[in-house]
Design a protein around this motif. Structure first.
Motif, PDB file in Angstrom:
ATOM      1  N   UNK A  60       0.811  -1.218   0.000  1.00  0.00           N
ATOM      2  CA  UNK A  60       0.000   0.000   0.000  1.00  0.00           C
ATOM      3  C   UNK A  60       0.841   1.263   0.000  1.00  0.00           C
ATOM      4  N   UNK A  61       1.943   1.241   0.749  1.00  0.00           N
ATOM      5  CA  UNK A  61       2.776   2.444   0.795  1.00  0.00           C
ATOM      6  C   UNK A  61       3.392   2.749  -0.565  1.00  0.00           C
ATOM      7  N   UNK A  62       3.821   1.714  -1.278  1.00  0.00           N
ATOM      8  CA  UNK A  62       4.366   1.928  -2.615  1.00  0.00           C
ATOM      9  C   UNK A  62       3.297   2.480  -3.553  1.00  0.00           C
ATOM     10  N   UNK A  63       2.093   1.906  -3.491  1.00  0.00           N
ATOM     11  CA  UNK A  63       0.999   2.397  -4.323  1.00  0.00           C
ATOM     12  C   UNK A  63       0.700   3.863  -4.016  1.00  0.00           C
ATOM     13  N   UNK A  64       0.713   4.212  -2.726  1.00  0.00           N
ATOM     14  CA  UNK A  64       0.409   5.588  -2.324  1.00  0.00           C
ATOM     15  C   UNK A  64       1.506   6.558  -2.743  1.00  0.00           C
ATOM     16  N   UNK A  65       2.754   6.164  -2.569  1.00  0.00           N
ATOM     17  CA  UNK A  65       3.872   7.013  -2.991  1.00  0.00           C
ATOM     18  C   UNK A  65       3.777   7.296  -4.492  1.00  0.00           C
ATOM     19  N   UNK A  66       3.491   6.269  -5.272  1.00  0.00           N
ATOM     20  CA  UNK A  66       3.388   6.446  -6.715  1.00  0.00           C
ATOM     21  C   UNK A  66       2.209   7.334  -7.081  1.00  0.00           C
ATOM     22  N   UNK A  67       1.046   7.081  -6.486  1.00  0.00           N
ATOM     23  CA  UNK A  67      -0.125   7.880  -6.835  1.00  0.00           C
ATOM     24  C   UNK A  67       0.049   9.337  -6.418  1.00  0.00           C
ATOM     25  N   UNK A  68       0.634   9.573  -5.249  1.00  0.00           N
ATOM     26  CA  UNK A  68       0.821  10.960  -4.805  1.00  0.00           C
ATOM     27  C   UNK A  68       1.666  11.739  -5.803  1.00  0.00           C
ATOM     28  N   UNK A  69       2.786  11.169  -6.225  1.00  0.00           N
ATOM     29  CA  UNK A  69       3.687  11.900  -7.113  1.00  0.00           C
ATOM     30  C   UNK A  69       3.135  12.008  -8.531  1.00  0.00           C
TER      31      UNK A  69
ATOM     32  N   UNK B  94      -7.115   3.561   0.075  1.00  0.00           N
ATOM     33  CA  UNK B  94      -6.081   4.404   0.678  1.00  0.00           C
ATOM     34  C   UNK B  94      -5.305   5.153  -0.396  1.00  0.00           C
ATOM     35  N   UNK B  95      -5.107   4.517  -1.547  1.00  0.00           N
ATOM     36  CA  UNK B  95      -4.351   5.180  -2.609  1.00  0.00           C
ATOM     37  C   UNK B  95      -5.131   6.346  -3.213  1.00  0.00           C
ATOM     38  N   UNK B  96      -6.463   6.319  -3.103  1.00  0.00           N
ATOM     39  CA  UNK B  96      -7.259   7.485  -3.525  1.00  0.00           C
ATOM     40  C   UNK B  96      -6.898   8.677  -2.655  1.00  0.00           C
ATOM     41  N   UNK B  97      -6.744   8.416  -1.354  1.00  0.00           N
ATOM     42  CA  UNK B  97      -6.322   9.483  -0.444  1.00  0.00           C
ATOM     43  C   UNK B  97      -4.969  10.041  -0.846  1.00  0.00           C
ATOM     44  N   UNK B  98      -4.059   9.158  -1.266  1.00  0.00           N
ATOM     45  CA  UNK B  98      -2.725   9.604  -1.688  1.00  0.00           C
ATOM     46  C   UNK B  98      -2.809  10.490  -2.926  1.00  0.00           C
TER      47      UNK B  98
ATOM     48  N   UNK C 283      -8.678   3.052   6.587  1.00  0.00           N
ATOM     49  CA  UNK C 283      -8.695   3.400   5.166  1.00  0.00           C
ATOM     50  C   UNK C 283      -9.790   4.416   4.881  1.00  0.00           C
ATOM     51  N   UNK C 284     -10.950   4.214   5.496  1.00  0.00           N
ATOM     52  CA  UNK C 284     -12.059   5.155   5.313  1.00  0.00           C
ATOM     53  C   UNK C 284     -11.721   6.527   5.896  1.00  0.00           C
ATOM     54  N   UNK C 285     -11.058   6.543   7.068  1.00  0.00           N
ATOM     55  CA  UNK C 285     -10.644   7.821   7.653  1.00  0.00           C
ATOM     56  C   UNK C 285      -9.686   8.562   6.732  1.00  0.00           C
ATOM     57  N   UNK C 286      -8.757   7.823   6.142  1.00  0.00           N
ATOM     58  CA  UNK C 286      -7.788   8.443   5.235  1.00  0.00           C
ATOM     59  C   UNK C 286      -8.479   9.032   4.016  1.00  0.00           C
ATOM     60  N   UNK C 287      -9.344   8.253   3.390  1.00  0.00           N
ATOM     61  CA  UNK C 287     -10.009   8.747   2.178  1.00  0.00           C
ATOM     62  C   UNK C 287     -10.913   9.932   2.497  1.00  0.00           C
ATOM     63  N   UNK C 288     -11.680   9.815   3.569  1.00  0.00           N
ATOM     64  CA  UNK C 288     -12.567  10.911   3.976  1.00  0.00           C
ATOM     65  C   UNK C 288     -11.780  12.196   4.200  1.00  0.00           C
ATOM     66  N   UNK C 289     -10.758  12.132   5.016  1.00  0.00           N
ATOM     67  CA  UNK C 289     -10.016  13.334   5.395  1.00  0.00           C
ATOM     68  C   UNK C 289      -9.213  13.907   4.237  1.00  0.00           C
ATOM     69  N   UNK C 290      -8.516  13.034   3.508  1.00  0.00           N
ATOM     70  CA  UNK C 290      -7.655  13.527   2.430  1.00  0.00           C
ATOM     71  C   UNK C 290      -8.456  14.162   1.304  1.00  0.00           C
ATOM     72  N   UNK C 291      -9.546  13.542   0.897  1.00  0.00           N
ATOM     73  CA  UNK C 291     -10.311  14.096  -0.223  1.00  0.00           C
ATOM     74  C   UNK C 291     -11.038  15.378   0.171  1.00  0.00           C
TER      75      UNK C 291
END
Length: 396
Positions: free
Chosen positions: A72-81, A248-252, A321-329
C-alpha cells in the motif's frame, strides 16, 4: 510542516519507499502527454508507465511485479507523485491496479499468468466494473445477473461509471449469480475480455475532468467458468477486499493534488504585487496558506498511517482506510478551493493549473465510496468493535 519530500522522513516509510518516491518524481517531471484526446492520453500513460517499470507495483512478483505482494505504501507514494504532476497519469496507474486487483486476490493461477504480466508491462488495460445505475454506493444492490450455462455463465445487465470503459482490454465484472439471494449474498466476479460477444459500450460519459468513462451493456454475454474470479458467491467480499487496498491510494492521489495546489499558491503569492508589496505579505493570505499547509499534513499523516497499517497487519483496515479517504479528499477539496481564491481571476481561467486541479479533485470525494459512505463505515466499524469488546468475557 512537510514540503513535497520531507514527509518521506516519517517512520511510515522504508528506504525502498523513499527511493521509489525520488525515482517516480524525477521520471514524471520529464513526461508530457497531450490531454486533447483523453483516450489516447490514457493509453499513452499506460504504455509509458509500463515501459518505466512503475506498473510492476500493481501486481505481485510471481506475475512480473516489483514486490512479492501488493504494498500500500508503494501504491500511495506512486499515486501521490503522479497526481501532483498529472491527473491522467495517476488515473492510468490507479486503474491498472484496481482493475486487476480481484485477479491478484482470487484469480486462478492460469488467469494470473495470462493477464497480470500484461498489466505490469502496460500491454493490457484493466477496468473494474462494479457500479450500476442503481448500485453505486450501495454495492449490494447489484442487479446484473450471471446465469449458469453448460460450462460457463451468461451475463445480462448494465454497468455504468466504469473507468477505462471503452479502452480497456478486460473488465473485472461483478454480477448476481444467485437470483434467489439479496443484498451482499450471491454476487460473483468474472473476467470479461473486451472483445467478448454480448459486451457492448452503451454510452461514453463526459465529466468535468475528462477521462475514459463508459456504460457497459451485457446481453447474453457468455463467459467460461474458467473466467470466474474466486468462489461462487464471494464477489461482494472480493470487491470489498479490493477496495480496502486501493481506497487508501485514492487518499494519496488527493494529497498529490493538494500538494501541487499549495506549491502553486505559494509561488503565486510571492510573485503577485499587491498594496505596495506582495500577496504573500498580506496577513490574511498568510493565514490561508497556513490553513492549507496544516490540512495537507493532516491528510498526509492519515493516508500513510493507513497504508502502513495495511502493510503491517493481516487484519482488515477498513476503518483507517475510510478515515484516510474521507479526510484527504475533503481537505484536498478545501485546499484547492483556497488556491483558486488566492489566484483570483487566474484561478478560474480555463487551462490554468489550479482550475484543472479544481476539476480533478471533485470526483475523488465520490468514487470508491463517497464521503458520506466513508463516515458510515467509520462509525459502523467503531461501534461494532465496541460491541464485540463488551461481549468478550475477558472484559467482564
Amino acid at each position: 510542516m512537510s514540503t513535497s519530500t520531507s514527509h518521506l522522513d516519517w517512520p511510515f516509510f522504508d528506504d525502498a519507499h523513499r527511493s521509489l518516491a525520488r525515482e517516480v518524481a524525477q521520471w514524471v517531471s520529464t513526461q508530457s502527454i497531450d490531454h486533447a484526446d483523453a483516450d489516447a492520453a490514457c493509453r499513452s500513460w499506460v504504455k509509458a508507465l509500463g515501459a518505466a517499470g512503475f506498473l510492476r507495483y500493481c501486481v505481485p512478483a510471481a506475475q512480473g511485479g516489483a514486490l512479492a505482494e501488493l504494498d500500500s505504501r508503494a501504491l500511495c507514494v506512486l499515486r501521490e507523485h503522479l497526481a501532483e504532476h498529472d491527473a491522467l497519469a495517476d488515473f492510468a496507474f490507479a486503474m491498472q491496479g484496481l482493475g486487476s486487483g480481484a485477479i491478484t486476490l482470487a484469480g486462478s493461477e492460469a488467469m494470473k499468468q495470462t493477464w497480470l504480466p500484461k498489466v505490469a508491462r502496460g500491454t493490457a488495460i484493466a477496468a473494474f466494473a462494479l457500479s450500476e445505475p442503481d448500485a453505486g454506493s450501495d454495492v449490494a444492490a447489484i442487479a446484473t445477473t450471471a446465469t449458469p450455462t453448460k460450462g460457463g455463465w451468461r451475463l445480462d445487465g448494465r454497468k455504468t461509471w466504469i473507468s477505462n470503459g471503452g479502452i480497456a482490454d478486460f473488465y473485472c465484472v461483478f454480477a448476481r449469480s444467485d437470483a434467489a439471494s439479496s443484498g451482499a449474498k450471491g454476487i460473483t466476479a468474472f473476467l470479461v475480455p473486451a472483445e467478448t460477444k454480448g459486451l457492448t459500450i452503451a454510452e461514453r460519459i463526459e465529466t468535468v475532468s475528462p477521462h475514459p468513462l463508459a456504460t457497459l451493456q451485457f446481453t447474453a454475454c457468455e463467459v467460461p467458468d474458467t473466467h470466474r474470479i474466486g468462489a461462487v458467491g464471494d464477489g461482494f467480499k472480493l470487491a470489498m477486499r479490493t477496495l480496502d487496498i486501493f481506497r487508501v491510494s485514492v487518499a494519496a492521489a488527493a494529497v498529490g493534488f493538494a500538494r501541487r495546489a499549495l506549491r502553486e499558491t505559494i509561488a503565486r503569492a510571492n510573485a503577485r504585487a499587491m498594496f505596495g508589496s506582495t500577496l504573500a505579505a498580506q496577513p490574511l493570505a498568510q493565514a490561508i496558506v497556513g490553513d492549507m499547509a496544516a490540512d495537507l499534513d493532516a491528510a498526509c499523516l492519515l493516508t500513510y498511517r493507513a497504508a502502513w497499517q495495511r502493510d503491517r497487519t493481516p487484519a482488515r483496515t477498513t476503518a483507517v482506510a475510510a478515515m484516510a479517504k474521507l479526510t484527504a479528499t475533503e481537505h484536498a477539496q478545501t485546499i484547492i478551493d483556497r488556491a483558486v481564491q488566492l489566484h483570483g481571476g487566474l484561478g478560474v481561467r480555463s487551462g490554468h493549473i489550479v482550475e484543472r486541479l479544481y476539476r480533478d479533485i471533485r470526483a475523488l470525494r465520490i468514487y470508491e465510496g463517497a464521503t458520506e459512505v466513508q463516515r458510515l463505515i467509520i462509525g459502523r466499524e467503531l461501534l461494532k468493535a465496541a460491541e464485540s469488546a463488551t461481549r468478550d468475557p475477558r472484559n467482564a
